[in-house]
Scaffold this motif. Structure first.
Motif, PDB file in Angstrom:
ATOM      1  N   GLY A   7       0.753  -0.792   0.272  1.00 21.03           N
ATOM      2  CA  GLY A   7      -0.128   0.167  -0.470  1.00 21.03           C
ATOM      3  C   GLY A   7       0.740   0.853  -0.007  1.00 21.03           C
ATOM      4  O   GLY A   7       1.872   1.348   1.044  1.00 21.03           O
ATOM      5  N   GLY A   9      -0.608   4.264  -0.670  1.00 23.78           N
ATOM      6  CA  GLY A   9      -2.216   5.835  -0.664  1.00 23.78           C
ATOM      7  C   GLY A   9      -1.194   6.429   0.206  1.00 23.78           C
ATOM      8  O   GLY A   9       0.242   7.300  -0.258  1.00 23.78           O
ATOM      9  N   SER A  10      -1.677   7.256   0.383  1.00 24.77           N
ATOM     10  CA  SER A  10      -1.775   8.438   1.502  1.00 24.77           C
ATOM     11  C   SER A  10      -0.836   8.685   2.848  1.00 24.77           C
ATOM     12  O   SER A  10      -0.177   9.832   2.617  1.00 24.77           O
ATOM     13  CB  SER A  10      -2.916   9.582   2.638  1.00 24.77           C
ATOM     14  OG  SER A  10      -4.157   9.509   1.659  1.00 24.77           O
ATOM     15  N   ILE A  11      -1.340   7.931   3.346  1.00 26.26           N
ATOM     16  CA  ILE A  11       0.067   7.326   4.650  1.00 26.26           C
ATOM     17  C   ILE A  11       1.357   7.281   3.908  1.00 26.26           C
ATOM     18  O   ILE A  11       2.478   6.852   4.716  1.00 26.26           O
ATOM     19  CB  ILE A  11      -0.920   6.355   5.774  1.00 26.26           C
ATOM     20  CG1 ILE A  11       0.604   7.747   7.150  1.00 26.26           C
ATOM     21  CG2 ILE A  11      -0.743   5.718   6.001  1.00 26.26           C
ATOM     22  CD1 ILE A  11       1.308   8.785   7.266  1.00 26.26           C
ATOM     23  N   LYS A  32       4.149  -3.256  -2.868  1.00 28.22           N
ATOM     24  CA  LYS A  32       3.459  -3.886  -3.327  1.00 28.22           C
ATOM     25  C   LYS A  32       2.019  -2.383  -3.597  1.00 28.22           C
ATOM     26  O   LYS A  32       1.412  -2.636  -2.176  1.00 28.22           O
ATOM     27  CB  LYS A  32       2.666  -5.105  -2.723  1.00 28.22           C
ATOM     28  CG  LYS A  32       1.391  -5.608  -2.614  1.00 28.22           C
ATOM     29  CD  LYS A  32       1.688  -6.536  -4.306  1.00 28.22           C
ATOM     30  CE  LYS A  32      -0.075  -6.644  -3.935  1.00 28.22           C
ATOM     31  NZ  LYS A  32      -0.967  -6.036  -4.189  1.00 28.22           N
ATOM     32  N   GLY A  33       1.550  -2.072  -4.801  1.00 29.32           N
ATOM     33  CA  GLY A  33       0.785  -1.804  -4.502  1.00 29.32           C
ATOM     34  C   GLY A  33      -0.049  -2.018  -4.603  1.00 29.32           C
ATOM     35  O   GLY A  33      -0.602  -2.962  -5.046  1.00 29.32           O
ATOM     36  N   GLY A  34      -2.013  -1.824  -5.018  1.00 26.82           N
ATOM     37  CA  GLY A  34      -3.098  -1.759  -5.119  1.00 26.82           C
ATOM     38  C   GLY A  34      -3.374  -1.824  -6.475  1.00 26.82           C
ATOM     39  O   GLY A  34      -2.689  -1.483  -7.571  1.00 26.82           O
ATOM     40  N   LYS A  35      -5.081  -1.359  -6.846  1.00 26.67           N
ATOM     41  CA  LYS A  35      -5.438  -2.011  -7.732  1.00 26.67           C
ATOM     42  C   LYS A  35      -5.381  -0.769  -8.539  1.00 26.67           C
ATOM     43  O   LYS A  35      -5.500  -0.676 -10.423  1.00 26.67           O
ATOM     44  CB  LYS A  35      -6.913  -1.702  -7.762  1.00 26.67           C
ATOM     45  CG  LYS A  35      -7.356  -3.022  -7.523  1.00 26.67           C
ATOM     46  CD  LYS A  35      -8.956  -3.262  -7.652  1.00 26.67           C
ATOM     47  CE  LYS A  35      -9.118  -4.666  -7.309  1.00 26.67           C
ATOM     48  NZ  LYS A  35      -9.862  -4.359  -5.899  1.00 26.67           N
ATOM     49  N   SER A  36      -5.413   0.669  -8.289  1.00 28.62           N
ATOM     50  CA  SER A  36      -4.829   1.476  -9.189  1.00 28.62           C
ATOM     51  C   SER A  36      -3.680   2.313  -9.328  1.00 28.62           C
ATOM     52  O   SER A  36      -2.722   1.121  -9.153  1.00 28.62           O
ATOM     53  CB  SER A  36      -5.754   3.041  -8.359  1.00 28.62           C
ATOM     54  OG  SER A  36      -4.411   3.685  -7.649  1.00 28.62           O
ATOM     55  N   ALA A  66       0.664  -0.612   4.732  1.00 29.30           N
ATOM     56  CA  ALA A  66      -0.507   0.821   4.943  1.00 29.30           C
ATOM     57  C   ALA A  66      -1.667   0.986   4.142  1.00 29.30           C
ATOM     58  O   ALA A  66      -1.686   1.541   3.166  1.00 29.30           O
ATOM     59  CB  ALA A  66       0.788   1.741   4.281  1.00 29.30           C
ATOM     60  N   VAL A  67      -2.364  -0.221   3.987  1.00 32.86           N
ATOM     61  CA  VAL A  67      -3.612  -0.749   4.045  1.00 32.86           C
ATOM     62  C   VAL A  67      -4.411   0.113   4.476  1.00 32.86           C
ATOM     63  O   VAL A  67      -4.642  -0.519   5.603  1.00 32.86           O
ATOM     64  CB  VAL A  67      -4.156  -2.062   3.160  1.00 32.86           C
ATOM     65  CG1 VAL A  67      -2.737  -2.050   1.693  1.00 32.86           C
ATOM     66  CG2 VAL A  67      -3.833  -2.631   3.798  1.00 32.86           C
ATOM     67  N   PHE A  91       0.309   0.219   9.684  1.00 31.30           N
ATOM     68  CA  PHE A  91      -0.780   1.520  10.197  1.00 31.30           C
ATOM     69  C   PHE A  91      -2.018   1.394  10.293  1.00 31.30           C
ATOM     70  O   PHE A  91      -2.799   2.166  10.349  1.00 31.30           O
ATOM     71  CB  PHE A  91       0.256   2.258   8.688  1.00 31.30           C
ATOM     72  CG  PHE A  91       1.267   2.855   8.229  1.00 31.30           C
ATOM     73  CD1 PHE A  91       2.169   2.539   9.357  1.00 31.30           C
ATOM     74  CD2 PHE A  91       2.490   3.091   7.486  1.00 31.30           C
ATOM     75  CE1 PHE A  91       4.174   2.583   9.712  1.00 31.30           C
ATOM     76  CE2 PHE A  91       4.286   3.041   7.358  1.00 31.30           C
ATOM     77  CZ  PHE A  91       4.058   3.274   7.987  1.00 31.30           C
ATOM     78  N   THR A  92      -2.484   0.358   9.669  1.00 31.35           N
ATOM     79  CA  THR A  92      -3.984  -0.217   9.567  1.00 31.35           C
ATOM     80  C   THR A  92      -4.966   0.793  10.843  1.00 31.35           C
ATOM     81  O   THR A  92      -4.706   0.585  11.537  1.00 31.35           O
ATOM     82  CB  THR A  92      -4.323  -1.112   9.243  1.00 31.35           C
ATOM     83  OG1 THR A  92      -3.468  -1.466   8.257  1.00 31.35           O
ATOM     84  CG2 THR A  92      -5.311  -0.890   8.620  1.00 31.35           C
ATOM     85  N   GLY A  93      -5.281   2.226  10.691  1.00 27.34           N
ATOM     86  CA  GLY A  93      -6.406   2.262  12.071  1.00 27.34           C
ATOM     87  C   GLY A  93      -7.094   1.037  12.754  1.00 27.34           C
ATOM     88  O   GLY A  93      -7.804   0.334  11.850  1.00 27.34           O
ATOM     89  N   PRO A 115       1.905   6.985  12.110  1.00 26.23           N
ATOM     90  CA  PRO A 115       2.479   7.905  11.642  1.00 26.23           C
ATOM     91  C   PRO A 115       1.821   9.445  11.004  1.00 26.23           C
ATOM     92  O   PRO A 115       0.624   9.264  11.003  1.00 26.23           O
ATOM     93  CB  PRO A 115       3.254   7.891   9.975  1.00 26.23           C
ATOM     94  CG  PRO A 115       3.121   5.786  10.229  1.00 26.23           C
ATOM     95  CD  PRO A 115       1.805   6.170  10.378  1.00 26.23           C
TER      96      PRO A 115
END
Ligand SMILES: NC(=O)c1ccc[n+]([C@@H]2O[C@H](COP(=O)([O-])OP(=O)(O)OC[C@H]3O[C@@H](n4cnc5c(N)ncnc54)[C@H](OP(=O)(O)O)[C@@H]3O)[C@@H](O)[C@H]2O)c1
Length: 258
Positions: A7, A9-11, A32-36, A66-67, A91-93, A115
């Motif tokens: 992930g 993304g933002s964080i 390793k990224g996601g779908k976008s 970080a997903v 980092f997943t809340g 973070p």
């Protein structure tokens, strides 16, 4: 040391940016990224390695997840067969150490961390909680990586959410304050640009002073408030309008309590 990110993304993207911009070797980062195209777009700016599948993340010693919470379960399932003695930091809340261990196994070395976005410029604050089997050397390894992005502080897991609010949500609170302060400057005749320059410069300087000074925060305030002066009149006006209470209520609201 090679580190992995699932992930970006933002964080995730903010931490990777903070690492690379502050001297961590981009060759040592595997993402390793996601779908976008979010992760790919970031890769074109920062030049890290990418893998199409989590099972290919064999090289990293530390893997940051970080997903969001809805993707976490499937990410952990894919990660489980390759964790060996890797250090897993999420980092997943809302993800707890107990949940992570349940999914990854009781021997897994897991940590949860929050973070904040200033990690991007190497001035972040990351609260982190480790599982009991994290050894000192493991903690040092994780801190040495996140240290490129700013301050890293170990906190008890039950306090992590509040740390996340006080350090993680509050950049938005501060932005609101800076915007309001610049509005006030403009109301009194400053150009918008100058008003922001003054407000932001003040926030950086006052924070630096608060960090480095031997005086406490209230003592620093007392130092600027001369008797009968303009600053104490401003402080009184802020209190009259519920400034302190508004801030406490903002944290209550972010924490989901009344
Ligand atoms: N934003 C913050 O300041 C902050 C601070 C601390 C903690 N957190 C927590 O961190 C988590 C992520 O927040 P965020 O704001 O970064 O969300 P975000 O911007 O939506 O980023 C999540 C990323 O995860 C990627 N992703 C989803 N499934 C994936 C998979 N199977 N493999 C690889 N990548 C995958 C998504 O990629 P695609 O979109 O390309 O599918 C997306 O880029 C949340 O739980 C949040 O509470 C956020």
């Amino acid at each position: 040391m090679v580190v992995g990110f699932i992930g970006a993304g933002s964080i995730g993207g903010a931490v990777i940016t903070g690492l690379v911009r502050n001297g961590f070797d981009n060759d040592q980062i595997v993402v390793k990224g996601g779908k976008s195209n979010t992760a790919k777009d970031l890769q074109s700016q920062l030049g890290f390695q990418m893998v199409p599948k989590i099972k290919q993340m064999t090289e990293p010693e530390v893997i940051f997840i970080a997903v969001g919470i809805t993707a976490l379960d499937s990410v952990l399932s894919e990660l489980q067969p390759i964790i060996e003695d890797k250090l897993i930091v999420t980092f997943t809340g809302g993800a707890t150490i107990a949940q992570l261990k349940k999914k990854l196994g009781s021997d897994a070395k897991v940590a949860t961390a929050i973070p904040n976005t200033p990690v991007k410029v190497g001035a972040g604050f990351t609260g982190i909680s480790y599982s009991d089997n994290f050894e000192l050397a493991d903690k040092k390894k994780v801190s040495s990586v996140l240290g490129y992005t700013g301050q890293v502080v170990e906190v008890p897991e039950e306090q992590l959410s509040t740390i996340g609010t006080v350090a993680g949500c509050s950049p938005a609170f501060l932005d609101l304050f800076l915007e309001a302060l610049s509005d006030a400057g403009v109301k009194h005749g400053l150009s918008r640009k100058l008003a922001y320059e003054a407000a932001i410069g003040m926030a950086i300087g006052a924070s630096k002073l608060a960090k480095q000074s031997d005086l406490t925060v209230p003592e620093l305030k007392d130092e600027v408030t001369s008797p009968g002066g303009s600053t104490i009149r401003g402080v009184a006006a802020l209190e009259e309008n519920g400034f302190r209470n508004a801030v406490i209520k903002a944290v209550d609201a972010a924490e989901g309590v009344d």
